[in-house]
Design an enzyme around this catalytic site. Structure first.
Site, PDB file in Angstrom:
ATOM      1  N   LYS A 184      -3.571   9.227 -17.093  1.00 43.07           N
ATOM      2  CA  LYS A 184      -2.712   8.068 -16.800  1.00 43.07           C
ATOM      3  C   LYS A 184      -2.329   7.435 -18.131  1.00 43.07           C
ATOM      4  CE  LYS A 184      -1.419   5.882 -12.930  1.00 43.07           C
ATOM      5  NZ  LYS A 184      -1.318   6.425 -11.568  1.00 43.07           N
TER       6      LYS A 184
HETATM    7  P1  NAD Z   1       6.984   0.033  -8.021  1.00 42.55           P
HETATM    8  O1  NAD Z   1       7.113  -0.497  -9.403  1.00 42.55           O
HETATM    9  O2  NAD Z   1       8.082   0.874  -7.463  1.00 42.55           O
HETATM   10  O3  NAD Z   1       6.731  -1.176  -6.996  1.00 42.55           O
HETATM   11  C1  NAD Z   1       5.730  -2.122  -7.171  1.00 42.55           C
HETATM   12  C2  NAD Z   1       5.929  -3.225  -6.145  1.00 42.55           C
HETATM   13  O4  NAD Z   1       4.825  -4.129  -6.236  1.00 42.55           O
HETATM   14  C3  NAD Z   1       7.184  -4.059  -6.347  1.00 42.55           C
HETATM   15  O5  NAD Z   1       7.732  -4.401  -5.087  1.00 42.55           O
HETATM   16  C4  NAD Z   1       6.633  -5.320  -7.038  1.00 42.55           C
HETATM   17  O6  NAD Z   1       7.461  -6.464  -6.832  1.00 42.55           O
HETATM   18  C5  NAD Z   1       5.316  -5.462  -6.331  1.00 42.55           C
HETATM   19  N1  NAD Z   1       4.370  -6.312  -7.055  1.00 42.55           N
HETATM   20  C6  NAD Z   1       4.088  -6.325  -8.372  1.00 42.55           C
HETATM   21  N2  NAD Z   1       3.205  -7.301  -8.648  1.00 42.55           N
HETATM   22  C7  NAD Z   1       2.911  -7.907  -7.470  1.00 42.55           C
HETATM   23  C8  NAD Z   1       2.075  -8.972  -7.089  1.00 42.55           C
HETATM   24  N3  NAD Z   1       1.341  -9.619  -7.992  1.00 42.55           N
HETATM   25  N4  NAD Z   1       2.038  -9.336  -5.780  1.00 42.55           N
HETATM   26  C9  NAD Z   1       2.768  -8.679  -4.859  1.00 42.55           C
HETATM   27  N5  NAD Z   1       3.578  -7.656  -5.158  1.00 42.55           N
HETATM   28  C10 NAD Z   1       3.648  -7.273  -6.448  1.00 42.55           C
HETATM   29  O7  NAD Z   1       5.588   0.835  -8.001  1.00 42.55           O
HETATM   30  P2  NAD Z   1       5.138   1.999  -7.001  1.00 42.55           P
HETATM   31  O8  NAD Z   1       5.446   3.302  -7.637  1.00 42.55           O
HETATM   32  O9  NAD Z   1       5.620   1.702  -5.630  1.00 42.55           O
HETATM   33  O10 NAD Z   1       3.546   1.837  -7.073  1.00 42.55           O
HETATM   34  C11 NAD Z   1       2.851   0.873  -6.270  1.00 42.55           C
HETATM   35  C12 NAD Z   1       1.374   1.218  -6.263  1.00 42.55           C
HETATM   36  O11 NAD Z   1       1.177   2.537  -5.748  1.00 42.55           O
HETATM   37  C13 NAD Z   1       0.691   1.223  -7.618  1.00 42.55           C
HETATM   38  O12 NAD Z   1      -0.632   0.797  -7.467  1.00 42.55           O
HETATM   39  C14 NAD Z   1       0.719   2.690  -8.017  1.00 42.55           C
HETATM   40  O13 NAD Z   1      -0.265   3.007  -8.979  1.00 42.55           O
HETATM   41  C15 NAD Z   1       0.464   3.324  -6.676  1.00 42.55           C
HETATM   42  N6  NAD Z   1       0.892   4.712  -6.570  1.00 42.55           N
HETATM   43  C16 NAD Z   1       2.183   5.083  -6.792  1.00 42.55           C
HETATM   44  C17 NAD Z   1       2.557   6.403  -6.637  1.00 42.55           C
HETATM   45  C18 NAD Z   1       3.988   6.859  -6.789  1.00 42.55           C
HETATM   46  O14 NAD Z   1       4.254   8.029  -6.501  1.00 42.55           O
HETATM   47  N7  NAD Z   1       4.919   6.019  -7.200  1.00 42.55           N
HETATM   48  C19 NAD Z   1       1.594   7.358  -6.277  1.00 42.55           C
HETATM   49  C20 NAD Z   1       0.283   6.949  -6.033  1.00 42.55           C
HETATM   50  C21 NAD Z   1      -0.050   5.608  -6.178  1.00 42.55           C
END
Ligand code: NAD
Length: 516
Positions: A184
Site C-alpha cells: 500500500k
Molecule cells: P473514494 O475516494 O472514491 O471515496 C471515499 C468516500 O468517503 C467519499 O465519498 C468521501 O467523501 C468519503 N469520506 C471521506 N472522509 C469521510 C468522513 N470523515 N466521513 C464520511 N465520509 C468520508 O474512495 P474508495 O475507493 O471508495 O474507498 C473507500 C474505502 O474503501 C477506503 O477505506 C478504501 O481503502 C476501501 N477500499 C477501496 C477499494 C477500491 O477498489 N477502490 C478496494 C478495497 C477497499
C-alpha cells in the site's frame, strides 16, 4: 544507585499503541489460536520493506478568494473580464488554478496582486511555487506473489497507516486466493486542493521515484481513496515511457480505464463484492436482500457502486454520508439519481449534500438510523466503541478498510450485531484487479458477464469457508471446501477470516521453505 543487574531486570517499556499495532491485534489473536509457525509469525509481524521518499512539483499560479472582511478594502476594484475562461479551473476549496494563458488578452484590473472576477469575489493572485510532498510505499509480504495494493492521495496518511493497510492486503489477497502479496502507499496531499495538471505533474514525479521499486511482477498498485483510473493511466505512461515492450508492461497498475487495458467490471468490483457477500449472508439464512434497508458511509467508488447494486437487488438506501455531511430519506433514496447528482461536474465537491431527493441531517446522526444493514465505505476507524453502542442495524458489511476499532468489535459482539469483515467484504476489488492483470499478461479481454460470474463464485466460495470456520463446520460442497481451515472450535467472523488468510500464507512458507 541502581546496579547493572537491577538495570538489566528493568521491565521493557510497553510498546506504544498505534494504528498498526491496533490493526495487528486480530493477527496476533488468530496466530495464537492456530499456533502459527513462529518464524512465519516473525515474517508477517513487520513489512518486508517500508519506503518513504519525497516528490517535488512546480505548482501553477492560482487565485485564492479573500474573506468578505478582507475584501472590503478592494470595494472599488473593477471586475476583470476573463477572455479565456476555459483556462480557469475551479477547485472544491474555492481556489482557481490559472491554466495556460488564462488571463492573456483579458482586461485585467489588478491592485497589490488582487483582482475581482465576474462572480463578485476578490482574489489574491498567488504565484505558483515548487512544493514537496511526502510519499510512501509499504511492501508488506510477497510469500504468495507480487506485492499488491492501492495508492491513496489523502491529507491524513502516515507510515503507520500504510503499514496497516499493506498488511490488510496480504490477508485479503490470501483470502481472495489471488497469487499476490500485500502492499500500500500514496502521497500526503488533499487532491481537492490541486488542479488537474498539478495532480498530473505530482503523479508523474511519484512514479519517477517509485519506478525502481515496483514492476508488473514485483509490486502492482491500484486506485484507493483519492486516486482513480486517470491517475492509473498516468502511472502506466510514466512507468512504460520509452520502453521497447511497453505493451508488456500494462500490468504495472490495475484499475485502468477499459480502453487502455483495464478490465470490464473493475470500477464497480469492490462494491459488487460487498453486495455478493450481503446476498450470500441472507441466502444462508433463507432470506433475500429484497426489501432490506441499508445505511451507507461514503459515496465514492466503493459506496456508490455498492448502493447501486444493492438497490438493483431490491434493497432501500435510507441514509448516506460523506466527508461533507449526511442525508436521509425514510422512504428510500433514489440511488441512481444520487450518483448522477454527485458526479455532475457542477458538483465540485462531489458531495451528496444538497441532493434534492433527501433531507440533510447532522453528520453523526447517520449512526442512529434504524436499518437492516450498515455499509461503511469511507475511511478507517470510523466505527468506534461509542458509535457501536448507538448503531441500530443488524449487519455491518465493511466496504472500507479497517472501519471498526477493536473496542467497537467487542461492543458489536456483545450487542449481537453481525459482521462481514473487510478482508472478505471488500476483496472484490483486488480479485478483479487480478483478472485485469491476467488479461494484460495474456493479451485477452473478458466480458463484463464473465468477470462478474468469476467474481461471484470467488467471493461466495471464500465467504462460505470463513462462515464455516466461524461456526466450526468443516465440510466440502461442490462450491467450497472448509475442512483444511476449521480449527475445532467456533470463533467470530473477523477471526475466522484471519485464520483463513494465515493458514494459506503459512502453507507457502512451510512447503516452499525459507530462502537463506
Ligand atoms: P473514494 O475516494 O472514491 O471515496 C471515499 C468516500 O468517503 C467519499 O465519498 C468521501 O467523501 C468519503 N469520506 C471521506 N472522509 C469521510 C468522513 N470523515 N466521513 C464520511 N465520509 C468520508 O474512495 P474508495 O475507493 O471508495 O474507498 C473507500 C474505502 O474503501 C477506503 O477505506 C478504501 O481503502 C476501501 N477500499 C477501496 C477499494 C477500491 O477498489 N477502490 C478496494 C478495497 C477497499
Amino acid at each position: 544507585m541502581a546496579s547493572e543487574e537491577t538495570f538489566m531486570r528493568a521491565p521493557a517499556p510497553t510498546p506504544k499503541r498505534t494504528i498498526y499495532t491496533e490493526a495487528m491485534e486480530i493477527f496476533h489473536f488468530a496466530a495464537d489460536l492456530i499456533g502459527l509457525d513462529k518464524r512465519v509469525r516473525l515474517e508477517l509481524e513487520e513489512p518486508d520493506y517500508e519506503h518513504i521518499f519525497y516528490v517535488t512539483a512546480k505548482l501553477k499560479d492560482r487565485l485564492v478568494p479573500l474573506l468578505p472582511e478582507e475584501a472590503k478594502s478592494f470595494a472599488d476594484l473593477s471586475v476583470t473580464q476573463v477572455r479565456n475562461t476555459e483556462g480557469l479551473e475551479r477547485l472544491a476549496n474555492g481556489n482557481i488554478i490559472l491554466n495556460g494563458r488564462a488571463l492573456l488578452g483579458s482586461d485585467v484590473a489588478i491592485r497589490h496582486g488582487h483582482l475581482r472576477l465576474p462572480d463578485g469575489l476578490v482574489y489574491q493572485l498567488v504565484p505558483g511555487e515548487s512544493q514537496r510532498f511526502k510519499a510512501y510505499r509499504v511492501q508488506h509480504n510477497q510469500a504468495r506473489g507480487p506485492y499488491k495494493g492501492g495508492l491513496r492521495y489523502h491529507r491524513e496518511v502516515s507510515l503507520d497507516l500504510f503499514k496497516a493497510l499493506a498488511a490488510e492486503m496480504t490477508w485479503k489477497t490470501a483470502i481472495a486466493e489471488v497469487p499476490f502479496g500485500g502492499g500500500k502507499g500514496g502521497i500526503q496531499l488533499d487532491p481537492r486542493e490541486y488542479g488537474r495538471e498539478e495532480i498530473e505533474a505530482i503523479t508523474l514525479r511519484f512514479m519517477y521515484r517509485l519506478k525502481s521499486l515496483i514492476g508488473p511482477n514485483i509490486d502492482i498498485p491500484a486506485p484507493d481513496v483519492g486516486t482513480n483510473p486517470e491517475i492509473m493511466a498516468l502511472l502506466y505512461r510514466q512507468f512504460s515511457d520509452g520502453e521497447r515492450e511497453r505493451h508488456n508492461l500494462r500490468g504495472i497498475v490495475t484499475g485502468k480505464d477499459v480502453r487502455i487495458g483495464g478490465s470490464e467490471g473493475r470500477g464497480k468490483a469492490t462494491g459488487q463484492g460487498v453486495a455478493f457477500c450481503i446476498e450470500d449472508y441472507y441466502a444462508d439464512r433463507g432470506e433475500s436482500v429484497k426489501g432490506k434497508t441499508f445505511v451507507l458511509q461514503g459515496f465514492g467508488n466503493v459506496g456508490s457502486h455498492a448502493a447501486i447494486i444493492l438497490g438493483n437487488m431490491g434493497a432501500r438506501l435510507l441514509a448516506v454520508n460523506d466527508a461533507d455531511g449526511s442525508i436521509f430519506n425514510g422512504d428510500g433514496i433514489d440511488v441512481n439519481a444520487l450518483a448522477a447528482y454527485v458526479s455532475d461536474p457542477k458538483n465540485l465537491k462531489r458531495s451528496v449534500i444538497g441532493f434534492p431527493g433527501a433531507q440533510r441531517i447532522e453528520k453523526k446522526d447517520l449512526w442512529d438510523v434504524q436499518a437492516d444493514i450498515l455499509v461503511p465505505a469511507a475511511l478507517g476507524g470510523e466505527i468506534t466503541a461509542d458509535v457501536a453502542e448507538r448503531l441500530k442495524v443488524k449487519l455491518i458489511a465493511e466496504g472500507a478498510n479497517g472501519p471498526t476499532t477493536p473496542e467497537a468489535d467487542r461492543v458489536l459482539q456483545k450487542r449481537g450485531i453481525e459482521l462481514i469483515p473487510d478482508i472478505i467484504a471488500n476483496a472484490g476489488g483486488v480479485t478483479v484487479s487480478y483478472y485485469e492483470w491476467i488479461q494484460n499478461k495474456r493479451m485477452e479481454r473478458w466480458s463484463e458477464a464473465e468477470v462478474d460470474q468469476r467474481l461471484e463464485r470467488a467471493m461466495k466460495r471464500n465467504y462460505r469457508i470463513i462462515r464455516d470456520i466461524s461456526r466450526n463446520q468443516p465440510r466440502k460442497t461442490e462450491m467450497h471446501d472448509s475442512r483444511p481451515y476449521c480449527i475445532g472450535k467456533a470463533v467470530d467472523s473477523r477471526c475466522a477470516a484471519m485464520i483463513l488468510a494465515l493458514k494459506r500464507i503459512e502453507a507457502h512458507y512451510l512447503l516452499e521453505g525459507f530462502s537463506q
